[in-house]
Design an enzyme around this catalytic site. Sequence first.
Site, PDB file in Angstrom:
ATOM      1  CG  ASN A  85      30.567  71.076  24.942  1.00 21.44           C
ATOM      2  OD1 ASN A  85      31.418  70.331  25.214  1.00 21.44           O
ATOM      3  ND2 ASN A  85      30.669  72.306  24.268  1.00 21.44           N
ATOM      4  CG  HIS A 133       9.302  59.131  39.276  1.00 21.13           C
ATOM      5  ND1 HIS A 133       9.357  57.744  39.292  1.00 21.13           N
ATOM      6  CD2 HIS A 133      10.441  59.881  38.979  1.00 21.13           C
ATOM      7  CE1 HIS A 133      10.700  57.503  38.975  1.00 21.13           C
ATOM      8  NE2 HIS A 133      11.360  58.757  38.838  1.00 21.13           N
ATOM      9  N   GLY A 144      24.588  76.047  28.749  1.00 22.40           N
ATOM     10  CA  GLY A 144      25.122  75.065  29.801  1.00 22.40           C
ATOM     11  C   GLY A 144      24.137  74.897  30.974  1.00 22.40           C
ATOM     12  CB  THR A 190       8.662  73.892  33.962  1.00 18.59           C
ATOM     13  OG1 THR A 190       8.283  75.232  33.965  1.00 18.59           O
ATOM     14  CG2 THR A 190       9.769  73.635  35.053  1.00 18.59           C
ATOM     15  CE  LYS A 191       4.037  76.759  33.370  1.00 17.66           C
ATOM     16  NZ  LYS A 191       3.122  76.385  33.875  1.00 17.66           N
ATOM     17  CE  LYS A 208      17.162  89.954  22.773  1.00 23.01           C
ATOM     18  NZ  LYS A 208      17.820  91.252  22.492  1.00 23.01           N
TER      19      LYS A 208
END
Length: 183
Positions: A83, A113, A140, A163-164, A181
């Site tokens: 989108n 970085h 979103g 992040t994981k 869940k």
Amino acid sequence: MKSEKEKMLAGEFYNASHEELVKERDYARDLIFELNHTKPSDKEKKQELLKRLIVAKGSFHIETPFYCDYGYNIQVGENFYANYGCTILDVNAVQIGNNVLLAPNVQIYTATHPIDPIERSTGIEFAKSIVIGNNVWVGGGTIICPGVTIGNNVTIGAGSVVTKDIPDNVIAAGNPCKILKGI
């Protein structure tokens, strides 16, 4: 000795200001500029520009505006949809499976970085690939960070920061993104 592009694609430290990489980013940016300024009704031109930019295994649709670094490191599967406002920093491979939906303003970042400020000030950087499985819906405003793999049949809630890695068959959300869940 590896070129800067070879180091970039291998996830090693590289110089992003190298002439070859600047030229390739400029090529992609010119295509993106043209894409983002094409009339919505000119669907054929938009598809032609996108096919020059990214690797697609089948039918796909990307709303504009759309942004990426190189384009050639993005591979999308059948029935991919992104989108408005999608940004993919494809300094390394971004593999997206079949039947994947990205809601507005999803951001996918392979670029990263050095943590050490002295090292970072040298201008070197590196990147980690991202994989998104099949049948995934990303809500979103989600940010997907370098090196993440999202499994098959996953829903990521809006506004998440992934992040994981996220395993198959779950609903996950939050900052940082966590499994809520199973499905």
